[in-house]
Design an enzyme around this catalytic site. Structure first.
Site, mmCIF file in Angstrom:
data_model
loop_
_atom_site.group_PDB
_atom_site.id
_atom_site.type_symbol
_atom_site.label_atom_id
_atom_site.label_comp_id
_atom_site.label_asym_id
_atom_site.label_seq_id
_atom_site.Cartn_x
_atom_site.Cartn_y
_atom_site.Cartn_z
ATOM 1 N N PRO A 12 0.823 -1.283 -0.237
ATOM 2 C CA PRO A 12 -0.323 -0.404 0.059
ATOM 3 C C PRO A 12 1.023 1.630 -0.215
ATOM 4 O O PRO A 12 1.581 1.557 0.767
ATOM 5 C CB PRO A 12 -1.019 0.152 1.197
ATOM 6 C CG PRO A 12 -0.333 -1.077 1.935
ATOM 7 C CD PRO A 12 0.650 -1.962 1.445
ATOM 8 N N ASN A 13 0.708 2.223 -0.533
ATOM 9 C CA ASN A 13 1.068 3.566 -0.374
ATOM 10 C C ASN A 13 2.328 3.673 -2.133
ATOM 11 O O ASN A 13 2.742 4.773 -2.204
ATOM 12 C CB ASN A 13 1.585 4.144 0.331
ATOM 13 C CG ASN A 13 -0.220 4.226 1.253
ATOM 14 O OD1 ASN A 13 -0.662 4.980 0.901
ATOM 15 N ND2 ASN A 13 -0.385 3.718 2.711
ATOM 16 N N ARG A 20 5.185 10.627 -2.320
ATOM 17 C CA ARG A 20 5.060 10.409 -1.398
ATOM 18 C C ARG A 20 6.524 10.423 -0.829
ATOM 19 O O ARG A 20 7.460 9.806 -0.705
ATOM 20 C CB ARG A 20 4.330 9.202 -0.923
ATOM 21 C CG ARG A 20 4.171 8.958 -0.094
ATOM 22 C CD ARG A 20 4.522 6.892 0.786
ATOM 23 N NE ARG A 20 3.727 6.388 1.695
ATOM 24 C CZ ARG A 20 4.257 5.769 2.000
ATOM 25 N NH1 ARG A 20 4.490 4.355 0.836
ATOM 26 N NH2 ARG A 20 3.950 5.246 3.130
ATOM 27 N N TYR A 25 11.629 8.645 0.488
ATOM 28 C CA TYR A 25 11.442 7.517 0.017
ATOM 29 C C TYR A 25 12.028 8.398 -1.665
ATOM 30 O O TYR A 25 12.264 6.950 -2.337
ATOM 31 C CB TYR A 25 9.877 7.141 -0.223
ATOM 32 C CG TYR A 25 8.746 6.353 1.198
ATOM 33 C CD1 TYR A 25 9.530 5.199 1.546
ATOM 34 C CD2 TYR A 25 8.131 7.562 1.343
ATOM 35 C CE1 TYR A 25 9.280 5.184 2.536
ATOM 36 C CE2 TYR A 25 7.347 6.870 3.002
ATOM 37 C CZ TYR A 25 7.791 5.394 3.542
ATOM 38 O OH TYR A 25 7.640 5.144 4.603
ATOM 39 N N ASN A 76 8.323 -6.158 -1.504
ATOM 40 C CA ASN A 76 8.220 -4.139 -0.395
ATOM 41 C C ASN A 76 6.605 -4.702 0.115
ATOM 42 O O ASN A 76 5.828 -3.901 -0.312
ATOM 43 C CB ASN A 76 8.267 -3.045 -0.830
ATOM 44 C CG ASN A 76 8.386 -2.732 0.183
ATOM 45 O OD1 ASN A 76 7.734 -1.878 1.026
ATOM 46 N ND2 ASN A 76 9.050 -0.953 -0.143
ATOM 47 N N ALA A 79 3.360 -0.829 4.845
ATOM 48 C CA ALA A 79 2.867 -0.854 5.804
ATOM 49 C C ALA A 79 2.675 -2.293 6.168
ATOM 50 O O ALA A 79 2.192 -2.642 7.577
ATOM 51 C CB ALA A 79 1.750 -0.015 5.899
ATOM 52 N N GLU A 100 12.493 -9.630 1.532
ATOM 53 C CA GLU A 100 11.519 -8.603 1.730
ATOM 54 C C GLU A 100 12.711 -7.405 1.495
ATOM 55 O O GLU A 100 13.971 -7.566 1.745
ATOM 56 C CB GLU A 100 11.692 -8.774 3.079
ATOM 57 C CG GLU A 100 10.964 -7.303 4.106
ATOM 58 C CD GLU A 100 10.546 -7.734 5.846
ATOM 59 O OE1 GLU A 100 10.507 -8.771 6.105
ATOM 60 O OE2 GLU A 100 10.319 -7.060 6.243
ATOM 61 N N HIS A 102 12.887 -3.167 1.474
ATOM 62 C CA HIS A 102 12.206 -1.731 1.548
ATOM 63 C C HIS A 102 13.676 -0.653 1.643
ATOM 64 O O HIS A 102 14.326 -0.528 1.032
ATOM 65 C CB HIS A 102 12.598 -1.536 3.657
ATOM 66 C CG HIS A 102 11.338 -2.635 3.796
ATOM 67 N ND1 HIS A 102 9.891 -2.559 3.985
ATOM 68 C CD2 HIS A 102 11.613 -3.876 4.730
ATOM 69 C CE1 HIS A 102 9.927 -3.238 4.896
ATOM 70 N NE2 HIS A 102 10.201 -3.705 5.005
ATOM 71 N N ARG A 109 13.750 4.794 12.299
ATOM 72 C CA ARG A 109 12.461 5.319 12.345
ATOM 73 C C ARG A 109 11.566 5.019 13.606
ATOM 74 O O ARG A 109 11.799 4.789 14.641
ATOM 75 C CB ARG A 109 11.415 4.880 10.684
ATOM 76 C CG ARG A 109 12.642 5.098 9.090
ATOM 77 C CD ARG A 109 12.121 4.765 8.690
ATOM 78 N NE ARG A 109 10.770 5.983 8.037
ATOM 79 C CZ ARG A 109 9.539 5.734 7.213
ATOM 80 N NH1 ARG A 109 9.434 4.729 6.665
ATOM 81 N NH2 ARG A 109 8.495 7.072 7.641
#
Ligand code: DQA
Length: 145
Positions: A12-13, A20, A25, A76, A79, A100, A102, A109
């Protein structure tokens, strides 16, 4: 011999990449990232299909279907990394090597980003290298084929 195929999933996103939180990012759009992934895949002699969904259920369905066509998954989970037992279970059930990735370093963070439900089902995790996380992820996935 037919080229091996790798499924690249974005959660998502990530369709908003480019606009964004560019400080976190970067300024590349998902389309631009996918083009770089496609170019490296060509170099490495594999095929990749890149997909994005904002829906957890759709991602689960794609992972369930993956063993029919793909030899590995790069994901990825965005969230859903920090919330989704369903995605973790789907990856475990699929039985394909999963990497995985990111864009940001999730360990630098907020506290809630430091736990990944996905990591325990993945071969490994690449976090914090921007677009390079995807490219390193692709190299790692190819090593697993
Ligand atoms: C992300 C990190 C997640 O915590 C966040 O929710 C994202 C993107 C990354 O690529 O850095 O949406 O997965």
């Amino acid at each position: 011999m037919a080229k091996k195929k790798i499924l690249v999933l974005n959660g998502p996103n990530l369709n908003l990449l480019g606009k964004r939180q560019p400080d976190i990012y970067g300024r590349l759009t998902l389309e631009q990232i996918n083009k770089k992934v496609q170019a490296l895949a060509k170099e490495l002699g594999v095929e990749v299909d890149c997909r994005q969904s904002n829906s957890e259920g759709e991602l689960v369905t794609w992972i369930q279907q993956a063993p029919r066509r793909y030899s590995a998954i790069i994901i990825n989970p965005a969230a859903y990394t920090h919330s989704s037992v369903a995605l973790r279970d789907a990856i475990t059930a699929a039985g394909l090597p999963a990497v995985e990735v990111h864009i940001s370093n999730i360990y630098k963070r907020e506290e809630f980003r430091k736990h990944s439900y996905i990591a325990g089902a993945a071969v490994g995790q690449i976090t914090g290298f921007g677009v390079q996380s995807y490219l390193l992820g692709l190299r790692a996935a190819v090593e697993q084929l």
